[in-house]
Scaffold this active site. Structure first.
Site, PDB file in Angstrom:
ATOM      1  N   CYS A 119       0.749  -1.206  -0.059  1.00 10.58           N
ATOM      2  CA  CYS A 119       0.220   0.133   0.069  1.00 10.58           C
ATOM      3  C   CYS A 119       0.866   1.144  -0.007  1.00 10.58           C
ATOM      4  O   CYS A 119       0.255   2.309  -0.157  1.00 10.58           O
ATOM      5  CB  CYS A 119      -0.876  -0.036   1.257  1.00 10.58           C
ATOM      6  SG  CYS A 119      -2.133  -1.268   1.272  1.00 10.58           S
ATOM      7  N   HIS A 252      -2.755   7.162   4.532  1.00  7.67           N
ATOM      8  CA  HIS A 252      -3.382   6.181   3.781  1.00  7.67           C
ATOM      9  C   HIS A 252      -4.679   5.631   4.509  1.00  7.67           C
ATOM     10  O   HIS A 252      -4.889   5.609   5.856  1.00  7.67           O
ATOM     11  CB  HIS A 252      -2.393   5.016   4.264  1.00  7.67           C
ATOM     12  CG  HIS A 252      -2.580   3.707   3.710  1.00  7.67           C
ATOM     13  ND1 HIS A 252      -3.207   3.571   2.484  1.00  7.67           N
ATOM     14  CD2 HIS A 252      -2.527   2.459   4.186  1.00  7.67           C
ATOM     15  CE1 HIS A 252      -3.566   2.317   2.120  1.00  7.67           C
ATOM     16  NE2 HIS A 252      -3.184   1.348   2.881  1.00  7.67           N
ATOM     17  N   ASN A 282      -9.733   0.313   1.761  1.00  8.84           N
ATOM     18  CA  ASN A 282      -8.445   0.524   1.395  1.00  8.84           C
ATOM     19  C   ASN A 282      -8.038   0.237   0.263  1.00  8.84           C
ATOM     20  O   ASN A 282      -8.164  -1.143  -0.417  1.00  8.84           O
ATOM     21  CB  ASN A 282      -7.783  -0.578   2.291  1.00  8.84           C
ATOM     22  CG  ASN A 282      -6.324  -0.393   2.364  1.00  8.84           C
ATOM     23  OD1 ASN A 282      -5.693   0.188   1.274  1.00  8.84           O
ATOM     24  ND2 ASN A 282      -5.654  -1.168   3.076  1.00  8.84           N
TER      25      ASN A 282
HETATM   26  N1  ACO Z   1     -17.195  -9.324  10.884  1.00  9.01           N
HETATM   27  C1  ACO Z   1     -17.507  -9.757  12.030  1.00  9.01           C
HETATM   28  N2  ACO Z   1     -16.597 -10.147  12.877  1.00  9.01           N
HETATM   29  C2  ACO Z   1     -15.468 -10.218  12.650  1.00  9.01           C
HETATM   30  C3  ACO Z   1     -14.928  -9.691  11.272  1.00  9.01           C
HETATM   31  C4  ACO Z   1     -16.177  -9.261  10.184  1.00  9.01           C
HETATM   32  N3  ACO Z   1     -15.719  -8.700   9.145  1.00  9.01           N
HETATM   33  N4  ACO Z   1     -13.538  -9.829  11.066  1.00  9.01           N
HETATM   34  C5  ACO Z   1     -13.206 -10.324  12.072  1.00  9.01           C
HETATM   35  N5  ACO Z   1     -14.196 -10.481  13.024  1.00  9.01           N
HETATM   36  C6  ACO Z   1     -14.118 -10.966  14.407  1.00  9.01           C
HETATM   37  C7  ACO Z   1     -12.890 -11.679  14.704  1.00  9.01           C
HETATM   38  O1  ACO Z   1     -13.179 -13.298  14.177  1.00  9.01           O
HETATM   39  C8  ACO Z   1     -12.705 -11.800  15.976  1.00  9.01           C
HETATM   40  O2  ACO Z   1     -13.784 -12.891  16.731  1.00  9.01           O
HETATM   41  P1  ACO Z   1     -13.136 -13.693  17.974  1.00  9.01           P
HETATM   42  O3  ACO Z   1     -13.114 -12.726  19.014  1.00  9.01           O
HETATM   43  O4  ACO Z   1     -14.335 -14.410  18.307  1.00  9.01           O
HETATM   44  O5  ACO Z   1     -12.018 -14.317  17.595  1.00  9.01           O
HETATM   45  C9  ACO Z   1     -13.215 -10.399  16.502  1.00  9.01           C
HETATM   46  O6  ACO Z   1     -14.168 -10.095  15.305  1.00  9.01           O
HETATM   47  C10 ACO Z   1     -12.270  -9.640  16.722  1.00  9.01           C
HETATM   48  O7  ACO Z   1     -11.329  -9.576  15.874  1.00  9.01           O
HETATM   49  P2  ACO Z   1      -9.934  -8.549  15.727  1.00  9.01           P
HETATM   50  O8  ACO Z   1      -8.907  -8.972  14.800  1.00  9.01           O
HETATM   51  O9  ACO Z   1      -9.377  -8.366  17.320  1.00  9.01           O
HETATM   52  O10 ACO Z   1     -10.617  -7.109  15.500  1.00  9.01           O
HETATM   53  P3  ACO Z   1     -10.111  -5.769  15.514  1.00  9.01           P
HETATM   54  O11 ACO Z   1     -10.830  -5.048  16.337  1.00  9.01           O
HETATM   55  O12 ACO Z   1      -8.474  -5.847  15.765  1.00  9.01           O
HETATM   56  O13 ACO Z   1     -10.439  -5.448  14.000  1.00  9.01           O
HETATM   57  C11 ACO Z   1      -9.472  -5.361  11.976  1.00  9.01           C
HETATM   58  C12 ACO Z   1     -10.027  -6.027  12.862  1.00  9.01           C
HETATM   59  C13 ACO Z   1     -10.469  -4.560  11.325  1.00  9.01           C
HETATM   60  C14 ACO Z   1      -8.763  -6.134  10.789  1.00  9.01           C
HETATM   61  C15 ACO Z   1      -7.957  -4.653  12.457  1.00  9.01           C
HETATM   62  O14 ACO Z   1      -7.195  -5.153  13.339  1.00  9.01           O
HETATM   63  C16 ACO Z   1      -7.346  -3.610  11.453  1.00  9.01           C
HETATM   64  O15 ACO Z   1      -7.606  -2.727  11.077  1.00  9.01           O
HETATM   65  N6  ACO Z   1      -6.063  -4.082  11.261  1.00  9.01           N
HETATM   66  C17 ACO Z   1      -5.402  -3.409  10.293  1.00  9.01           C
HETATM   67  C18 ACO Z   1      -5.518  -3.836   8.851  1.00  9.01           C
HETATM   68  C19 ACO Z   1      -5.079  -3.194   7.912  1.00  9.01           C
HETATM   69  O16 ACO Z   1      -4.820  -1.991   7.939  1.00  9.01           O
HETATM   70  N7  ACO Z   1      -4.406  -3.804   6.657  1.00  9.01           N
HETATM   71  C20 ACO Z   1      -4.007  -3.187   5.714  1.00  9.01           C
HETATM   72  C21 ACO Z   1      -2.693  -2.760   5.494  1.00  9.01           C
HETATM   73  S1  ACO Z   1      -2.139  -1.858   4.108  1.00  9.01           S
HETATM   74  C22 ACO Z   1      -1.684  -2.903   2.807  1.00  9.01           C
HETATM   75  O17 ACO Z   1      -0.780  -3.122   2.481  1.00  9.01           O
HETATM   76  C23 ACO Z   1      -2.828  -3.851   2.069  1.00  9.01           C
END
Ligand code: ACO
Length: 335
Positions: A119, A252, A282
């Site tokens: 990204c 970003h 994203n």
């Molecule tokens: N819908 C419902 N529940 C979900 C979903 C969804 N879409 N996705 C995950 N969950 C669940 C998980 O399974 C977990 O359940 P569990 O507790 O039973 O295991 C629960 O929600 C919490 O999951 P977390 O991973 O702790 O959720 P978090 O609050 O951290 O949010 C997220 C997840 C949004 C992915 C966050 O970690 C994030 O934004 N990370 C950064 C991702 C990012 O920016 N990536 C791009 C980088 S740039 C590039 O180069 C591509």
């Protein structure tokens, strides 16, 4: 890598963006995975994103962005001697997306290559174009950033499917008579690369090659909240500027929570921050130019505005740039 401008004024003289027509809402994605609009909005701030159709690929959305940037700069394809396309989702590994675009545009004099930095690709690409122009190797560069991550997503994985969208942007870069880039900071940590991978996409053989994006969201979140702040602070310090002087902050667009964290830590007033992750998700290398375009539509990219951009992504990589915006009407000829 960090550095400030060496006196050569090089700026952005054209900007163009393009997103696919197809709008995909959170409710649409809930038909594929166990998720809800409420969860996605609460954890990411994303309401909808754009996605290509089955018969489309990256250059189908990158070319309109490139054409719009050229028109905005008042340049023709013949004026371009360097075309860099930052992407992790080219039409194919080769011919490169940049070579295909140079051919379609008719940019016959252009050196053309793709650049892989997740990204952060657009940030790396503008730093490279800056260096090429400052060194006298290029006179006018077309830098494209775009991705169609929908084509490499696992449509059964709710933890990644909901985050990404497709989009592209392009800028023309060349010498300007005022304003221009003040400095860059770029970095990479391959040790953390395992947290955001596309296994099976290259020459390394995997036991179960599935060729889909895989992410440890929590680890990427920790990385992102750290580097969005440290990279921005580093480039500001290098250029002898403070956050109070920044008129437009272009982070970003990965997740509204990551943006809010950076805004809070850096101390940027929210009204100076560009946010469009709610509409596009994203878009990887398309994210920063798409946000720049929104800032311009809002009237925020006025002549002389100090603009801070910071990206981060797969690699893991990060990068920031500081630029004094050169608006066309005020410059009386930007070159
Ligand atoms: N819908 C419902 N529940 C979900 C979903 C969804 N879409 N996705 C995950 N969950 C669940 C998980 O399974 C977990 O359940 P569990 O507790 O039973 O295991 C629960 O929600 C919490 O999951 P977390 O991973 O702790 O959720 P978090 O609050 O951290 O949010 C997220 C997840 C949004 C992915 C966050 O970690 C994030 O934004 N990370 C950064 C991702 C990012 O920016 N990536 C791009 C980088 S740039 C590039 O180069 C591509």
């Amino acid at each position: 890598m960090i550095g400030s401008a060496n006196g050569t004024r090089i700026g952005i003289t054209g900007l163009g963006v393009h997103v696919p027509e197809r709008v995909v809402t959170n409710d649409d994605l809930a038909q594929y995975v166990d998720t809800t609009d409420e969860w996605i909005v609460d954890r990411t701030g994303i309401h909808e994103r754009r996605m290509i159709t089955e018969d489309q690929a990256l250059t189908d959305i990158a070319l309109p962005a490139a054409r719009a940037a050229l028109e905005d700069a008042g340049a023709t394809p013949d004026d371009i001697d360097l075309l860099i396309c930052a992407t992790v989702t080219p039409d194919m590994m080769f011919p490169t997306a940049s070579a295909l675009m140079a051919n379609t545009l008719g940019a016959e004099k252009a050196a053309a290559y793709d650049l892989l930095a997740g990204c952060t690709g657009f940030m790396y690409a503008i730093a490279q174009a800056y260096g090429m122009i400052a060194a006298g190797l290029s006179r006018r560069a077309l830098v494209v950033g775009g991705d169609v991550l929908s084509s490499i997503l696992d449509w059964t994985d709710r933890s990644t499917l909901v985050l990404f969208g497709d989009g592209a942007g392009a800028v023309v870069m060349e010498p300007v008579d005022h304003g221009g880039f003040l400095g860059f900071e770029l970095g990479a940590d391959g040790g953390g690369g395992v947290h955001l991978q596309y296994p099976g996409s290259g020459s390394r053989k995997f036991e179960n090659p599935e060729s889909m994006l895989r992410m440890n969201g929590r680890e990427v979140y920790k990385f992102a909240t750290r580097v969005m702040v440290s990279s921005a602070e580093a480039v500001l310090a290098e250029c002898g500027r403070t956050i109070d002087e920044v008129d437009v902050y272009v982070p970003h667009q990965a997740n509204k929570r990551i943006i809010d964290h950076a805004v809070g830590k850096l101390g940027v007033p929210p009204e100076r921050t560009v946010v469009n992750v709610d509409r596009f998700g994203n878009t990887s290398s398309g994210s920063i130019p798409l946000a720049l375009a929104d800032a311009r539509t809002d009237g925020r990219l006025r002549d002389g505005a100090l603009v801070l951009m910071t990206g981060m992504g797969a690699g893991l990589t990060w990068g920031s740039a500081l630029i004094e915006w050169t608006a066309p009407s005020a410059s009386g000829g930007r070159g």
